[in-house]
Design an enzyme around this catalytic site. Structure first.
Site, PDB file in Angstrom:
ATOM      1  N   ASP A   1      -7.979  -2.228  10.880  1.00 50.09           N
ATOM      2  CA  ASP A   1      -8.859  -3.371  10.700  1.00 50.09           C
ATOM      3  C   ASP A   1      -8.618  -4.047   9.352  1.00 50.09           C
ATOM      4  O   ASP A   1      -8.722  -5.272   9.235  1.00 50.09           O
ATOM      5  CB  ASP A   1     -10.322  -2.956  10.849  1.00 50.09           C
TER       6      ASP A   1
ATOM      7  N   TYR B   1       0.853  -1.185   0.000  1.00 48.66           N
ATOM      8  CA  TYR B   1       0.000   0.000   0.000  1.00 48.66           C
ATOM      9  C   TYR B   1       0.890   1.237   0.000  1.00 48.66           C
ATOM     10  O   TYR B   1       1.832   1.336   0.795  1.00 48.66           O
ATOM     11  CB  TYR B   1      -0.873  -0.016   1.256  1.00 48.66           C
TER      12      TYR B   1
END
Length: 253
Positions: A106, A97
């Site tokens: 999460d 990412y």
């Protein structure tokens, strides 16, 4: 005289997934899920204290989006080992990412759980919570990213908030495809719209990755797990399990 045997004391790991108002907590014996509880962070603490009373907890891992709360003092824990999940935590998969500091904890935990369940597979995880998130990890353990869109309750709230006359409804398990009045039209529009969105993403991903495992988790998974046409693996405790896996990756037990 026969010596008296001491009872076996089982040591637990505790995973905490703390949102803005609610907490999900899961107990694990080693890597095996034992049980969980969900409670309001303010009003539900007493029930949580009763839930963990007398349990030998050795290790805690905590994922929190609420920066204003001192978790250890609020939850009144002084355990042997406490670990906070953040962008610098060591992971058992590659995180590609491009803005890891903005990636939801999460989402990280869900991918960690998916990696543990399907270590050598292309995996697409849908988390149907406040938002609907999709997260993809390839068979080499490389997390590439995914998507974020409004969750189910957010869709109902948006229809009510940004229009003059549409009522605020709660999602329901049973509804008709063709809405015959405003209420039923909202139900099918929001729920079927989200269902078709999930199926559309699955179909698009499978054009690129034919061998794809799809996992569904999150509090609103119950509205979709039996209605999706694609084969899916339902894992309601995926985030808690992922947190426990991250804990194992960072500590030698």
């Amino acid at each position: 005289m026969t010596p008296r045997k001491n009872p076996l004391v089982i040591s637990y790991n505790l995973s905490l997934d703390i949102g803005n108002t609610r907490v999900k907590a899961g107990l694990f014996i080693g890597r095996e899920f034992n049980r969980k509880i969900e409670f309001d962070i303010i009003e539900g603490r007493e029930s949580f204290y009763a839930w963990v009373e007398g349990i030998a907890i050795s290790n805690v891992i905590c994922s929190s989006v609420n920066k204003e709360i001192d978790l250890r003092s609020v939850l009144a824990f002084n355990y042997v080992s406490w670990m906070d999940l953040d962008k610098d935590t060591l992971l058992h998969f590659k995180n590609s990412y491009t803005s890891p500091e903005t990636l939801g904890k999460d989402r990280l935990a869900a991918i960690a759980g998916a990696k543990a369940l399907f270590p050598d597979k292309n995996v697409l995880v849908f988390d149907a919570g406040t938002c609907l998130t999709a997260d993809f990890m390839d068979h080499t353990g490389n997390y590439l990213g995914g998507s974020i869109s409004p969750g189910l309750k957010m869709r109902f709230k948006a229809l009510h908030t940004f229009t003059a006359r549409l009522p605020l409804l709660d999602p329901q398990l049973e509804f008709e495809l063709i809405g015959t009045d405003t209420r039923t039209s909202i139900l099918t529009g929001a729920i079927m719209g989200m269902k078709l969105e999930i199926e559309g993403f699955i179909n698009e991903y499978r054009q690129i990755y034919p061998e794809l495992v799809v996992i569904l988790t999150g509090g609103d998974h119950i509205f979709f797990d039996k209605n999706l046409k694609n084969d899916i693996f339902v894992a309601p405790n995926l985030v808690l399990q992922g947190l426990n896996e991250i804990l194992y990756h960072n500590h030698a037990f």
